[in-house]
Design an enzyme around this catalytic site. Structure first.
Site, PDB file in Angstrom:
ATOM      1  N   LYS A   1       0.830  -1.210   0.000  1.00  0.00           N
ATOM      2  CA  LYS A   1       0.000   0.000   0.000  1.00  0.00           C
ATOM      3  C   LYS A   1       0.860   1.254   0.000  1.00  0.00           C
ATOM      4  O   LYS A   1       0.655   2.168  -0.796  1.00  0.00           O
ATOM      5  CB  LYS A   1      -0.921  -0.016   1.215  1.00  0.00           C
ATOM      6  CG  LYS A   1      -1.504   1.338   1.564  1.00  0.00           C
ATOM      7  CD  LYS A   1      -2.233   1.286   2.890  1.00  0.00           C
ATOM      8  CE  LYS A   1      -2.593   2.643   3.412  1.00  0.00           C
ATOM      9  NZ  LYS A   1      -1.468   3.397   3.963  1.00  0.00           N
ATOM     10  N   ASN A   2       1.820   1.327   0.916  1.00  0.00           N
ATOM     11  CA  ASN A   2       2.566   2.576   1.069  1.00  0.00           C
ATOM     12  C   ASN A   2       3.513   2.848  -0.101  1.00  0.00           C
ATOM     13  O   ASN A   2       3.932   3.988  -0.301  1.00  0.00           O
ATOM     14  CB  ASN A   2       3.315   2.597   2.405  1.00  0.00           C
ATOM     15  CG  ASN A   2       2.348   2.791   3.567  1.00  0.00           C
ATOM     16  OD1 ASN A   2       1.188   3.146   3.361  1.00  0.00           O
ATOM     17  ND2 ASN A   2       2.816   2.549   4.782  1.00  0.00           N
TER      18      ASN A   2
ATOM     19  N   CYS B   1      -5.387   8.461   8.831  1.00  0.00           N
ATOM     20  CA  CYS B   1      -5.671   7.991  10.187  1.00  0.00           C
ATOM     21  C   CYS B   1      -5.265   9.043  11.206  1.00  0.00           C
ATOM     22  O   CYS B   1      -4.262   9.729  11.046  1.00  0.00           O
ATOM     23  CB  CYS B   1      -4.892   6.711  10.473  1.00  0.00           C
ATOM     24  SG  CYS B   1      -5.444   5.322   9.486  1.00  0.00           S
TER      25      CYS B   1
ATOM     26  N   ARG C   1       0.011  15.090  12.689  1.00  0.00           N
ATOM     27  CA  ARG C   1       0.764  14.494  11.578  1.00  0.00           C
ATOM     28  C   ARG C   1       1.258  15.638  10.695  1.00  0.00           C
ATOM     29  O   ARG C   1       0.659  15.952   9.663  1.00  0.00           O
ATOM     30  CB  ARG C   1      -0.107  13.483  10.822  1.00  0.00           C
ATOM     31  CG  ARG C   1      -0.536  12.332  11.703  1.00  0.00           C
ATOM     32  CD  ARG C   1      -1.209  11.214  10.950  1.00  0.00           C
ATOM     33  NE  ARG C   1      -0.282  10.463  10.125  1.00  0.00           N
ATOM     34  CZ  ARG C   1      -0.619   9.389   9.431  1.00  0.00           C
ATOM     35  NH1 ARG C   1      -1.843   8.945   9.470  1.00  0.00           N
ATOM     36  NH2 ARG C   1       0.264   8.756   8.694  1.00  0.00           N
TER      37      ARG C   1
ATOM     38  N   ASP D   1       3.471   0.567  12.320  1.00  0.00           N
ATOM     39  CA  ASP D   1       2.239   0.085  11.685  1.00  0.00           C
ATOM     40  C   ASP D   1       1.907  -1.369  12.044  1.00  0.00           C
ATOM     41  O   ASP D   1       0.869  -1.887  11.636  1.00  0.00           O
ATOM     42  CB  ASP D   1       2.319   0.245  10.156  1.00  0.00           C
ATOM     43  CG  ASP D   1       2.155   1.694   9.739  1.00  0.00           C
ATOM     44  OD1 ASP D   1       1.922   2.551  10.607  1.00  0.00           O
ATOM     45  OD2 ASP D   1       2.262   1.976   8.519  1.00  0.00           O
TER      46      ASP D   1
ATOM     47  N   ARG E   1      -9.309   0.401   3.688  1.00  0.00           N
ATOM     48  CA  ARG E   1      -8.347   1.339   3.095  1.00  0.00           C
ATOM     49  C   ARG E   1      -7.037   0.642   2.758  1.00  0.00           C
ATOM     50  O   ARG E   1      -6.346   1.040   1.815  1.00  0.00           O
ATOM     51  CB  ARG E   1      -8.050   2.483   4.080  1.00  0.00           C
ATOM     52  CG  ARG E   1      -9.102   3.570   4.133  1.00  0.00           C
ATOM     53  CD  ARG E   1      -8.574   4.775   4.871  1.00  0.00           C
ATOM     54  NE  ARG E   1      -7.177   4.991   4.504  1.00  0.00           N
ATOM     55  CZ  ARG E   1      -6.216   5.382   5.332  1.00  0.00           C
ATOM     56  NH1 ARG E   1      -6.484   5.634   6.575  1.00  0.00           N
ATOM     57  NH2 ARG E   1      -4.984   5.533   4.898  1.00  0.00           N
TER      58      ARG E   1
HETATM   59  C1  UD1 Z   1       4.253   6.701   6.734  1.00  0.00           C
HETATM   60  C2  UD1 Z   1       3.222   5.632   6.548  1.00  0.00           C
HETATM   61  C3  UD1 Z   1       2.517   5.344   7.875  1.00  0.00           C
HETATM   62  C4  UD1 Z   1       3.555   5.004   8.946  1.00  0.00           C
HETATM   63  C5  UD1 Z   1       4.655   6.041   9.020  1.00  0.00           C
HETATM   64  C6  UD1 Z   1       5.792   5.663   9.924  1.00  0.00           C
HETATM   65  C7  UD1 Z   1       2.582   6.048   4.258  1.00  0.00           C
HETATM   66  C8  UD1 Z   1       1.528   6.504   3.318  1.00  0.00           C
HETATM   67  N1  UD1 Z   1       2.258   6.087   5.552  1.00  0.00           N
HETATM   68  O1  UD1 Z   1       3.546   7.864   7.174  1.00  0.00           O
HETATM   69  O2  UD1 Z   1       1.628   4.266   7.681  1.00  0.00           O
HETATM   70  O3  UD1 Z   1       2.930   4.916  10.218  1.00  0.00           O
HETATM   71  O4  UD1 Z   1       5.209   6.278   7.704  1.00  0.00           O
HETATM   72  O5  UD1 Z   1       6.363   4.477   9.500  1.00  0.00           O
HETATM   73  O6  UD1 Z   1       3.652   5.639   3.862  1.00  0.00           O
HETATM   74  N2  UD1 Z   1       7.100  14.160  11.042  1.00  0.00           N
HETATM   75  C9  UD1 Z   1       7.387  15.478  11.306  1.00  0.00           C
HETATM   76  N3  UD1 Z   1       7.308  16.360  10.271  1.00  0.00           N
HETATM   77  C10 UD1 Z   1       6.983  15.991   8.994  1.00  0.00           C
HETATM   78  C11 UD1 Z   1       6.699  14.637   8.738  1.00  0.00           C
HETATM   79  C12 UD1 Z   1       6.770  13.744   9.800  1.00  0.00           C
HETATM   80  O7  UD1 Z   1       7.688  15.851  12.440  1.00  0.00           O
HETATM   81  O8  UD1 Z   1       6.947  16.845   8.111  1.00  0.00           O
HETATM   82  C13 UD1 Z   1       7.166  13.176  12.150  1.00  0.00           C
HETATM   83  C14 UD1 Z   1       5.792  12.572  12.446  1.00  0.00           C
HETATM   84  O9  UD1 Z   1       5.061  13.346  13.373  1.00  0.00           O
HETATM   85  C15 UD1 Z   1       6.159  11.210  12.998  1.00  0.00           C
HETATM   86  C16 UD1 Z   1       7.484  10.865  12.281  1.00  0.00           C
HETATM   87  O10 UD1 Z   1       7.946  12.088  11.734  1.00  0.00           O
HETATM   88  O11 UD1 Z   1       6.422  11.295  14.384  1.00  0.00           O
HETATM   89  C17 UD1 Z   1       7.381   9.835  11.188  1.00  0.00           C
HETATM   90  O12 UD1 Z   1       6.402  10.240  10.259  1.00  0.00           O
HETATM   91  P1  UD1 Z   1       6.503   9.859   8.707  1.00  0.00           P
HETATM   92  O13 UD1 Z   1       7.558   8.835   8.510  1.00  0.00           O
HETATM   93  O14 UD1 Z   1       6.575  11.126   7.945  1.00  0.00           O
HETATM   94  O15 UD1 Z   1       5.093   9.218   8.462  1.00  0.00           O
HETATM   95  P2  UD1 Z   1       4.241   9.277   7.136  1.00  0.00           P
HETATM   96  O16 UD1 Z   1       5.164   9.330   5.956  1.00  0.00           O
HETATM   97  O17 UD1 Z   1       3.163  10.278   7.236  1.00  0.00           O
END
Ligand code: UD1
Length: 419
Positions: free
Chosen positions: A22-23, A117, A122, A306, A398
């Site tokens: 999915k991701n 979610c 986020r 996850d 989803r």
């Molecule tokens: C992706 C996955 C999600 C998974 C997560 C962590 C997808 C579509 N989703 O989410 O299922 O739970 O990786 O493995 O691939 N952060 C910041 N600033 C930012 C972005 C992130 O501070 O601009 C922080 C977030 O609050 C979190 C951490 O970084 O604590 C990791 O987030 P991130 O790896 O970005 O998650 P996603 O890419 O949204």
């Protein structure tokens, strides 16, 4: 609103085939619109998030067609709209990849604030910081993020936090920027590597994906490509845990065993027999009650956040007291109230959950509070005595393809009720 009705306990026996990741899919589909050409993407999971993206990229002018339920042809020659602010975009977290893809190709994009979610804040600050470092301007107005640049220039970018989304988004934009971009402290998740491989097949010059430094030499344009998405690490992990909680003997097919190392190690520590082969893993938990363990979630190759809710369901019936430390998402324990309805004993304090294992869970009415929380409810219900009714199945849909069919083929008793 669909519900799943599960009559437990069920011992899972047999095999299950894992779908595409999915991701990776939710990043590769936006990446495909960066080529002024035709792409064919194979092994896509047949899930709601992919359907939402299909609608989204059609709405911005791409011509998309499912050749079968796992293969999508994307003709991006007609993409003429850099503005994606409609409903489908708001529903998904991963719609933020449209920002990087459109910024790369058109040097401008307008995308609705991503949804997805709810497990705490986020943010997308690291994505936007990366775009700004490449010379883009950013404005957030009434839940719409606007990015634009006269010229997008390669830059040296250091990530304060390891972020999968920011790493991929910056990689997308940098692919069509002028000059070289380096991303330090990059995420190393399997889907980061998959997106980089796809972009490289389209003509990008990306090196180092899968390590913590990624180097991208910008190219002028990308061409069409055919690509097969990797197996879903999280879906595979979900079925491995389901097999373990049910005291089952299950072969999980079409996965990459290396991606499962952190989970396999924990299952072995708990007393599960885990046998690895080229592209499948056999899980045998028929012999004994499993032991409690400690789990800390971390970026890859650490234990994936996850899989944390699914693991909590398993630990709820392990012998002894387990401890989970959630290091990625601040509010990822909402589901524990639902697990408690099934008889789990869990105490949450901040980022730590202490779980005292019980002999068996008991069926009850619960809700899927988010995608992976929903998977945890299904896993718990396989152990629970009696009927478990899971509401809000839309979250599970989803990200899981035909979850009840895959489990029923191995001996589960799950019915879907459409309301
Ligand atoms: C992706 C996955 C999600 C998974 C997560 C962590 C997808 C579509 N989703 O989410 O299922 O739970 O990786 O493995 O691939 N952060 C910041 N600033 C930012 C972005 C992130 O501070 O601009 C922080 C977030 O609050 C979190 C951490 O970084 O604590 C990791 O987030 P991130 O790896 O970005 O998650 P996603 O890419 O949204």
């Amino acid at each position: 609103m669909d519900k799943l009705v599960i009559n437990g306990p069920n011992r899972l026996m047999g095999e299950v085939v894992i779908s595409g990741a999915k991701n990776a899919a939710v990043a590769i589909i936006p990446a495909a619109i960066m080529a002024d050409d035709v792409c064919k993407i194979e092994n896509l999971p047949n899930i709601e998030d992919v359907k939402s993206l299909f609608t989204t990229i059609n709405k911005i002018g791409a011509k998309c067609q499912f050749l079968d339920k796992h293969t999508l042809k994307i003709d991006s020659r007609g993409v003429d709209n850099i503005c994606a602010t409609f409903e489908e975009v708001k529903k998904m977290r991963a719609s933020y990849y449209l920002l990087g893809a459109l910024l790369g190709r058109y040097k401008k994009a307008e995308v609705a604030m991503p949804g997805g979610c709810d497990f705490g804040t986020r943010p997308v600050d690291l994505h936007l910081k990366g775009f700004k470092a490449m010379g883009a301007e950013v404005a957030i107005e009434r839940d719409v993020i606007r990015v634009w640049a006269k010229e997008l220039k390669g830059a040296a970018i250091y990530m304060d936090t390891v972020s999968v989304g920011a790493t991929i988004n910056i990689m997308l934009a940098a692919t069509l920027a002028t000059g070289t971009t380096t991303i330090e402290n990059a995420a190393k998740e399997p889907h980061v590597v998959d997106v980089a491989n796809f972009l490289n097949i389209m003509g990008a010059k990306i090196k180092g994906a899968g390590t913590d430094v990624i180097r991208i030499v910008g190219v002028e344009k990308l061409h069409g490509a055919e690509y097969t998405i990797i197996p879903d690490q999280i879906e595979a992990g979900t079925y491995m845990i389901a097999a373990a909680i049910s005291g089952g003997d299950v072969t999980v097919r079409n996965l990459i065993p290396k991606h499962m190392d952190s989970l396999s190690a924990k299952l072995v520590e708990m007393g599960v027999d885990v046998e690895e082969f080229d592209d499948y893993i056999r899980i045998n938990a028929t012999e004994r009650r499993l032991n409690a363990v400690s789990v800390k979630t971390m970026a890859y190759p650490g234990f994936p956040t996850d899989l944390q809710p699914q693991m909590a369901a398993l630990l709820a019936v392990a012998e002894g007291t387990s401890k989970i430390t959630e290091n990625v998402w601040e509010k990822r324990y909402q589901y524990t109230d639902e697990l408690k309805r099934l008889g789990a004993q869990i105490n949450v304090e901040g980022r730590v959950a202490i779980i005292t294992g019980v002999n068996q869970l008991t069926g009850a009415k619960v809700d899927a509070t988010d995608l992976r929380a929903g998977a945890a409810m299904v896993i718990a219900a396989l152990n629970a005595n009696g009927e478990t009714i899971i509401g809000d199945v839309k979250y599970i849909d989803r990200g899981y393809e035909e979850i009840e069919d895959k489990l029923n083929q191995m001996g589960a008793d799950i019915k879907r009720i459409s309301m």
